[in-house]
Design an enzyme around this catalytic site. Structure first.
Site, PDB file in Angstrom:
ATOM      1  N   ILE A   1     -13.462  -1.130  -9.129  1.00  0.00           N
ATOM      2  CA  ILE A   1     -15.114  -1.837  -8.243  1.00  0.00           C
ATOM      3  C   ILE A   1     -15.557  -0.887  -7.379  1.00  0.00           C
ATOM      4  O   ILE A   1     -15.472  -0.463  -6.732  1.00  0.00           O
ATOM      5  CB  ILE A   1     -14.325  -2.859  -6.987  1.00  0.00           C
ATOM      6  CG1 ILE A   1     -13.142  -3.328  -7.796  1.00  0.00           C
ATOM      7  CG2 ILE A   1     -15.080  -3.200  -6.534  1.00  0.00           C
ATOM      8  CD1 ILE A   1     -13.682  -4.448  -8.704  1.00  0.00           C
ATOM      9  N   GLU A   2     -16.616  -0.001  -8.115  1.00  0.00           N
ATOM     10  CA  GLU A   2     -18.148   1.117  -7.079  1.00  0.00           C
ATOM     11  C   GLU A   2     -18.330   0.215  -6.586  1.00  0.00           C
ATOM     12  O   GLU A   2     -18.357  -0.571  -5.283  1.00  0.00           O
ATOM     13  CB  GLU A   2     -18.653   1.362  -8.042  1.00  0.00           C
ATOM     14  CG  GLU A   2     -18.113   2.445  -9.746  1.00  0.00           C
ATOM     15  CD  GLU A   2     -19.123   2.585 -10.478  1.00  0.00           C
ATOM     16  OE1 GLU A   2     -19.691   3.697  -9.840  1.00  0.00           O
ATOM     17  OE2 GLU A   2     -18.683   2.614 -11.495  1.00  0.00           O
TER      18      GLU A   2
ATOM     19  N   GLU B   1       0.767  -1.336  -0.216  1.00  0.00           N
ATOM     20  CA  GLU B   1      -0.005  -0.354  -0.258  1.00  0.00           C
ATOM     21  C   GLU B   1       1.048   1.349   0.194  1.00  0.00           C
ATOM     22  O   GLU B   1       2.082   1.381   0.342  1.00  0.00           O
ATOM     23  CB  GLU B   1      -0.931   0.120   0.970  1.00  0.00           C
ATOM     24  CG  GLU B   1      -1.122   1.389   1.190  1.00  0.00           C
ATOM     25  CD  GLU B   1      -2.295   1.715   0.343  1.00  0.00           C
ATOM     26  OE1 GLU B   1      -2.455   3.042   0.011  1.00  0.00           O
ATOM     27  OE2 GLU B   1      -2.956   0.709   0.244  1.00  0.00           O
TER      28      GLU B   1
ATOM     29  N   LYS C   1     -26.262   6.074  -7.589  1.00  0.00           N
ATOM     30  CA  LYS C   1     -27.530   6.370  -7.045  1.00  0.00           C
ATOM     31  C   LYS C   1     -28.270   6.695  -6.295  1.00  0.00           C
ATOM     32  O   LYS C   1     -29.675   7.045  -5.386  1.00  0.00           O
ATOM     33  CB  LYS C   1     -26.984   4.719  -5.647  1.00  0.00           C
ATOM     34  CG  LYS C   1     -26.550   3.152  -6.035  1.00  0.00           C
ATOM     35  CD  LYS C   1     -26.536   2.524  -5.243  1.00  0.00           C
ATOM     36  CE  LYS C   1     -25.719   1.297  -6.241  1.00  0.00           C
ATOM     37  NZ  LYS C   1     -24.457   1.229  -6.636  1.00  0.00           N
TER      38      LYS C   1
ATOM     39  N   HIS D   1     -24.353  -2.993  -0.333  1.00  0.00           N
ATOM     40  CA  HIS D   1     -25.689  -2.915  -1.136  1.00  0.00           C
ATOM     41  C   HIS D   1     -26.793  -4.330  -1.705  1.00  0.00           C
ATOM     42  O   HIS D   1     -25.586  -5.148  -1.469  1.00  0.00           O
ATOM     43  CB  HIS D   1     -25.085  -1.942  -2.539  1.00  0.00           C
ATOM     44  CG  HIS D   1     -24.602  -0.535  -2.007  1.00  0.00           C
ATOM     45  ND1 HIS D   1     -26.138   0.004  -2.499  1.00  0.00           N
ATOM     46  CD2 HIS D   1     -23.579  -0.323  -2.251  1.00  0.00           C
ATOM     47  CE1 HIS D   1     -25.692   1.344  -2.633  1.00  0.00           C
ATOM     48  NE2 HIS D   1     -23.912   1.553  -1.830  1.00  0.00           N
TER      49      HIS D   1
ATOM     50  N   THR E   1      -9.643   4.801  -1.696  1.00  0.00           N
ATOM     51  CA  THR E   1     -11.299   5.240  -1.606  1.00  0.00           C
ATOM     52  C   THR E   1     -12.440   4.622  -0.160  1.00  0.00           C
ATOM     53  O   THR E   1     -12.185   4.693   0.720  1.00  0.00           O
ATOM     54  CB  THR E   1     -12.051   4.076  -3.194  1.00  0.00           C
ATOM     55  OG1 THR E   1     -11.191   5.324  -3.772  1.00  0.00           O
ATOM     56  CG2 THR E   1     -13.160   4.696  -2.794  1.00  0.00           C
TER      57      THR E   1
ATOM     58  N   VAL F   1       4.838   1.176  -6.207  1.00  0.00           N
ATOM     59  CA  VAL F   1       4.537   0.296  -7.218  1.00  0.00           C
ATOM     60  C   VAL F   1       5.330   1.459  -7.937  1.00  0.00           C
ATOM     61  O   VAL F   1       4.696   2.470  -8.489  1.00  0.00           O
ATOM     62  CB  VAL F   1       3.870  -0.669  -7.031  1.00  0.00           C
ATOM     63  CG1 VAL F   1       4.508  -0.777  -8.863  1.00  0.00           C
ATOM     64  CG2 VAL F   1       3.874  -1.793  -6.475  1.00  0.00           C
TER      65      VAL F   1
END
Length: 341
Positions: free
Chosen positions: A338-339, A35, A253, A53, A44, A176
């Site tokens: 990936i939401e 990381e 949404k 969800h 995020t 990285v």
């Protein structure tokens, strides 16, 4: 100093990377999670709505729909195993006009096609009985009892700690910088030195495009969508019990009213595409969110606001999760775009 050699290198310690390394740690593998930030979840995953969800919103047939529903089903057992803060409080999507009731019915059909269990359409009276503090102008709702809420960073910490207890290694402050294919894997250059890996999983969130490009793969195209969130005092606990959604737009949404696991009420998020990292909050963002939230829960008062924050989510250009090996190397696998589900 010897160069670490691992079977699998996972790049990115957000919720996706942490969940992957935890799953891989069930097997006899040498694993390393890296990381670039000072701790896990600092991208995020530290600044989002914390919603598990149900899968009612996602387009049938997509990977996003399949994994949202399956992931939601797994959460109660996962929380029991790892002890992170989670509550299956359910969710309700509301209609603000008679015209919207037909859209609500379509959403129910969509959810059932995805395999979401327990969906039920509510009339105005049933909605008010479940959530008495919602606006009396709302005319109906769709109840998804399987939905839940978590503290996102608490989830990431729990997943990572379990993986490390199982033998995986973690390196933070590790960015990285280059990926070079070699016989049987890759040589990865970081700001902390080199790493040899037989396989790489790219779970770098907003950095997913950049990491894939280091291999020469330009198929992972992402952009940042900013969301502002506003948190109210814990004295409002119980104002709503379920996560309250309006009908979704083409972009998101919508502005939600979210009861957090710890008892606060949160409203948001906005959905603004940004070209450069921007974690500010704004008067315009507050006005948009508060105005929409008041249409759902009219008794919300600005005096009860205690803090605000924003986060960036990585949105893919395909409209779906991008989880696949690279066409350049089957040993390099991306889990990108990936939401929220």
């Amino acid at each position: 100093m010897s160069i670490p050699e691992v079977d699998v290198l996972v790049i990115g310690a957000g919720v996706v990377g942490a969940a992957l390394i935890r799953e891989l740690s069930r097997y006899e593998l040498d694993l390393l999670l890296v990381e670039k930030e000072v701790d896990v979840s600092f991208g995020t995953s530290k600044a989002n709505s914390g919603i598990v969800h149900s899968g009612v919103h996602d387009r049938p047939g997509t990977l996003k729909a399949q994994l949202a529903v399956r992931g939601c089903q797994l959460f109660p057992e996962l929380a029991a195993q790892l002890g992170f803060l989670y509550k299956q409080n359910g969710a309700v999507v509301v209609a603000r006009s008679r015209e919207e009731l037909a859209e609500l019915e379509k959403l129910a059909v969509n959810g059932r096609a995805n395999g979401v269990k327990g969906l039920s359409l509510l009339n105005q009276e049933e909605l008010r009985r479940l959530e008495p503090n919602l606006s009396p102008e709302l005319v109906g709702g769709l109840l998804a009892p399987s939905g839940g809420i978590v503290v996102p960073f608490d989830l990431v910490f729990a997943l990572t700690e379990n993986a490390v207890a199982n033998g995986a290694k973690l390196m933070v402050n590790t960015e990285v910088q280059a990926i070079n294919p070699e016989q049987g894997g890759f040589f990865v250059r970081t700001n902390q030195g080199g790493i040899r890996a037989k396989f790489i999983v790219n779970a770098a969130g907003l950095g997913g495009s950049e990491v894939a490009a280091m291999l020469g793969d330009d198929s992972i195209q992402l952009y940042a969508r900013k969301g502002e969130e506003y948190l109210f005092d814990r004295k409002l606990e119980g104002l709503v019990h379920r996560t309250v959604f309006p009908l979704p737009s083409q972009v998101s949404k919508g502005i939600l009213v979210i009861p957090t696991v710890e008892g606060n009420i949160m409203i948001g998020p906005t959905a603004q595409r940004v070209e450069t990292p921007d974690l500010s909050t704004s008067l315009a963002g507050w006005q948009e969110i508060y105005g929409e939230a008041r249409r759902l829960v009219p008794t919300l008062q600005p005096n009860d606001l205690i803090t605000a924050f924003s986060g960036l989510r990585a949105v893919g250009t395909t409209g779906d999760f991008m989880i696949a090996p690279s066409t350049l190397s089957t040993r390099f696998i991306s889990a990108a775009g990936i939401e929220s589900p």
